[in-house]
Design an enzyme around this catalytic site. Structure first.
Site, PDB file in Angstrom:
ATOM      1  N   ARG A 104       0.882  -1.182   0.000  1.00 44.13           N
ATOM      2  CA  ARG A 104       0.000   0.000   0.000  1.00 44.13           C
ATOM      3  C   ARG A 104       0.911   1.221   0.000  1.00 44.13           C
ATOM      4  O   ARG A 104       1.720   1.395   0.920  1.00 44.13           O
ATOM      5  CB  ARG A 104      -0.901  -0.005   1.235  1.00 44.13           C
ATOM      6  CG  ARG A 104      -1.615   1.324   1.417  1.00 44.13           C
ATOM      7  CD  ARG A 104      -2.748   1.275   2.415  1.00 44.13           C
ATOM      8  NE  ARG A 104      -3.894   0.586   1.848  1.00 44.13           N
ATOM      9  CZ  ARG A 104      -5.120   0.644   2.344  1.00 44.13           C
ATOM     10  NH1 ARG A 104      -5.357   1.346   3.435  1.00 44.13           N
ATOM     11  NH2 ARG A 104      -6.112  -0.014   1.768  1.00 44.13           N
ATOM     12  N   HIS A 131      -7.153   0.845  -6.603  1.00 45.09           N
ATOM     13  CA  HIS A 131      -7.381  -0.053  -5.453  1.00 45.09           C
ATOM     14  C   HIS A 131      -8.066  -1.320  -5.980  1.00 45.09           C
ATOM     15  O   HIS A 131      -9.243  -1.572  -5.707  1.00 45.09           O
ATOM     16  CB  HIS A 131      -8.269   0.663  -4.426  1.00 45.09           C
ATOM     17  CG  HIS A 131      -8.262   0.055  -3.066  1.00 45.09           C
ATOM     18  ND1 HIS A 131      -7.515  -1.055  -2.728  1.00 45.09           N
ATOM     19  CD2 HIS A 131      -8.943   0.397  -1.932  1.00 45.09           C
ATOM     20  CE1 HIS A 131      -7.719  -1.344  -1.452  1.00 45.09           C
ATOM     21  NE2 HIS A 131      -8.581  -0.497  -0.951  1.00 45.09           N
ATOM     22  N   GLN A 134     -10.067  -3.850  -3.792  1.00 43.75           N
ATOM     23  CA  GLN A 134     -11.359  -3.353  -3.322  1.00 43.75           C
ATOM     24  C   GLN A 134     -12.465  -3.673  -4.330  1.00 43.75           C
ATOM     25  O   GLN A 134     -13.513  -4.215  -3.983  1.00 43.75           O
ATOM     26  CB  GLN A 134     -11.276  -1.829  -3.119  1.00 43.75           C
ATOM     27  CG  GLN A 134     -12.561  -1.235  -2.587  1.00 43.75           C
ATOM     28  CD  GLN A 134     -12.875  -1.709  -1.187  1.00 43.75           C
ATOM     29  OE1 GLN A 134     -12.017  -1.659  -0.318  1.00 43.75           O
ATOM     30  NE2 GLN A 134     -14.079  -2.190  -0.946  1.00 43.75           N
ATOM     31  N   ASP A 220     -17.077   7.190  -1.945  1.00 44.46           N
ATOM     32  CA  ASP A 220     -15.875   7.040  -1.112  1.00 44.46           C
ATOM     33  C   ASP A 220     -15.621   8.409  -0.474  1.00 44.46           C
ATOM     34  O   ASP A 220     -16.268   9.403  -0.837  1.00 44.46           O
ATOM     35  CB  ASP A 220     -14.704   6.596  -2.010  1.00 44.46           C
ATOM     36  CG  ASP A 220     -13.434   6.242  -1.243  1.00 44.46           C
ATOM     37  OD1 ASP A 220     -13.485   6.155   0.003  1.00 44.46           O
ATOM     38  OD2 ASP A 220     -12.383   6.072  -1.894  1.00 44.46           O
ATOM     39  N   CYS A 260     -16.221   1.634   0.257  1.00 43.18           N
ATOM     40  CA  CYS A 260     -15.080   0.782   0.602  1.00 43.18           C
ATOM     41  C   CYS A 260     -14.717   0.873   2.083  1.00 43.18           C
ATOM     42  O   CYS A 260     -14.070  -0.023   2.603  1.00 43.18           O
ATOM     43  CB  CYS A 260     -13.890   1.148  -0.272  1.00 43.18           C
ATOM     44  SG  CYS A 260     -13.285   2.824  -0.018  1.00 43.18           S
ATOM     45  N   ARG A 288     -13.497  -8.859   1.177  1.00 44.60           N
ATOM     46  CA  ARG A 288     -12.076  -8.619   0.902  1.00 44.60           C
ATOM     47  C   ARG A 288     -11.285  -9.872   1.286  1.00 44.60           C
ATOM     48  O   ARG A 288     -10.357 -10.278   0.587  1.00 44.60           O
ATOM     49  CB  ARG A 288     -11.555  -7.412   1.710  1.00 44.60           C
ATOM     50  CG  ARG A 288     -12.181  -6.058   1.352  1.00 44.60           C
ATOM     51  CD  ARG A 288     -11.664  -5.533   0.021  1.00 44.60           C
ATOM     52  NE  ARG A 288     -10.221  -5.425   0.006  1.00 44.60           N
ATOM     53  CZ  ARG A 288      -9.511  -4.427   0.547  1.00 44.60           C
ATOM     54  NH1 ARG A 288     -10.125  -3.408   1.120  1.00 44.60           N
ATOM     55  NH2 ARG A 288      -8.194  -4.400   0.489  1.00 44.60           N
TER      56      ARG A 288
HETATM   57  N1  NVA Z   1      -9.860   6.547  -1.501  1.00 44.56           N
HETATM   58  C1  NVA Z   1      -9.521   6.155  -0.156  1.00 44.56           C
HETATM   59  C2  NVA Z   1      -9.728   4.685   0.021  1.00 44.56           C
HETATM   60  C3  NVA Z   1      -9.411   4.147   1.386  1.00 44.56           C
HETATM   61  C4  NVA Z   1      -9.586   2.687   1.502  1.00 44.56           C
HETATM   62  C5  NVA Z   1      -8.089   6.551   0.119  1.00 44.56           C
HETATM   63  O1  NVA Z   1      -7.246   6.380  -0.759  1.00 44.56           O
HETATM   64  O2  NVA Z   1      -7.815   7.053   1.209  1.00 44.56           O
HETATM   65  N1   CP Z   2     -11.257  -0.258   2.189  1.00 43.91           N
HETATM   66  C1   CP Z   2      -9.996  -0.340   2.640  1.00 43.91           C
HETATM   67  O1   CP Z   2      -9.044  -0.595   1.894  1.00 43.91           O
HETATM   68  O2   CP Z   2      -9.889  -0.160   3.989  1.00 43.91           O
HETATM   69  P1   CP Z   2      -8.538   0.063   4.823  1.00 43.91           P
HETATM   70  O3   CP Z   2      -8.002   1.411   4.459  1.00 43.91           O
HETATM   71  O4   CP Z   2      -8.998  -0.026   6.258  1.00 43.91           O
HETATM   72  O5   CP Z   2      -7.573  -1.025   4.477  1.00 43.91           O
END
Ligand code: NVA
Ligand code: CP
Length: 305
Positions: A104, A131, A134, A220, A260, A288
């Protein structure tokens, strides 16, 4: 076996997704019946986090353990990555010690650089651009509730972020219609979204019109991780892009709602919708686990006989 990575949604074909969805369904059923399924005994997953996470960490860590393997958590804060060690050097070392890696991070290019020298499969656990894990879980969730997503209409309301870009790639592969409504100034950038040719996507200036008649409404956060400096400005710009009960009414009584997570009740979604009967957000989160187990098994062992 040929080395494969999962860096963005379009890395897999429709036939591979059909396999993965079916395999995830089987893996989930085994798990629910307490049937052991240990194809990854002695395999190790390294999880590299440059951003925070609840669901992604938990689902990958629990998932690989349930498959008989083990997981190692690494973060920027406590590795040399945080002190400037080049990504390529990290990839050389990590991929000689483990069997599969999940990352990540910020720019997609970081993942690509890592994968470029990695000896083992690399999975995108979220980047600024995409992502994929997801949306894999989300399509599995839609299919569980409503059957195949092909030919259906999905409405994306809000930011043209990593999850939105991934839905756009998925629309072309799964052949569903994607209605996208973003505030002015936050429109999708096709190149950044990695979409080419026939996209199956339509832009709507009015979020209500995007949601009208949709089989699934999804959104989101207004401010994704890494964009916190823009938070105040975004709160102003996105105030009309909330999924609320009126919007879900326009979608119709059979429409599902997805997010998500983590969610901000009263911002991108009203509490009434998030906690309401059309919301499947907890199934989405759970799935997931099952879909990523299928993904790790596929990347390491190929299709099950
Ligand atoms: N769009 C959000 C998704 C978190 C799971 C982010 O990147 O923070
Ligand atoms: N939806 C998702 O990826 O959640 P986290 O940021 O908690 O991993």
């Amino acid at each position: 076996m040929k080395l494969r990575h999962y860096l963005q949604f379009r890395d897999f074909s429709r036939a591979e997704y059909d396999y993965l969805l079916e395999r995830a369904r089987w893996i989930k059923a085994q798990f629910k019946q307490y049937q052991p399924h240990h194809p990854l005994v002695d395999r190790t997953l390294a999880m590299i986090f440059e951003k925070q996470s609840t669901r992604t960490r938990l689902s990958f860590e629990a998932g690989v353990q349930q498959l008989g393997g083990s997981a190692i958590f690494l973060s920027t804060r406590d590795t040399q990555l945080g002190r400037g060690e080049p990504v390529e050097d990290m990839a050389q070392v990590v991929s000689r010690m483990v069997d599969i890696v999940m990352i990540r991070t910020f720019e997609q290019s970081i993942l690509e650089r890592f994968a470029g020298v990695s000896r083992v499969p690399v999975i995108n656990g979220l980047s600024n651009e995409y992502h994929p894990c997801q949306v894999l879980g989300d399509i599995f969730t839609f299919t569980e509730h409503r059957g195949p997503i092909q030919g259906r209409t999905v409405a994306w309301i809000g930011d043209s972020n990593n999850v939105c870009n991934t839905w756009m790639q998925a629309a072309a592969i799964f052949e569903f219609k994607l209605h996208v409504s973003t505030p002015p100034g936050y429109e999708v950038e096709a190149e950044r979204a990695g979409i080419y040719g026939k996209t199956h996507c339509e832009h709507f200036a009015d979020p209500m019109e995007a949601a009208r008649g949709a089989d699934l409404v999804t959104t989101d956060v207004w401010t994704s991780m890494g964009f916190e400096a823009e938070d105040a400005e975004r709160k102003r710009d996105f105030s009309d892009w909330q999924v609320d009960a009126d919007m879900m009414k326009l979608a119709g009584p059979d429409a599902l709602f997805m997010h998500c997570l983590p969610a901000h009740r009263g911002e991108e979604v009203s509490a009434e919708v998030l906690d309401g009967p059309q919301s499947v957000v907890w199934d989405e989160a759970e799935n997931r686990l099952h879909t990523q187990k299928a993904l790790m098994e596929f990347l390491l062992l190929g299709k099950a006989a």
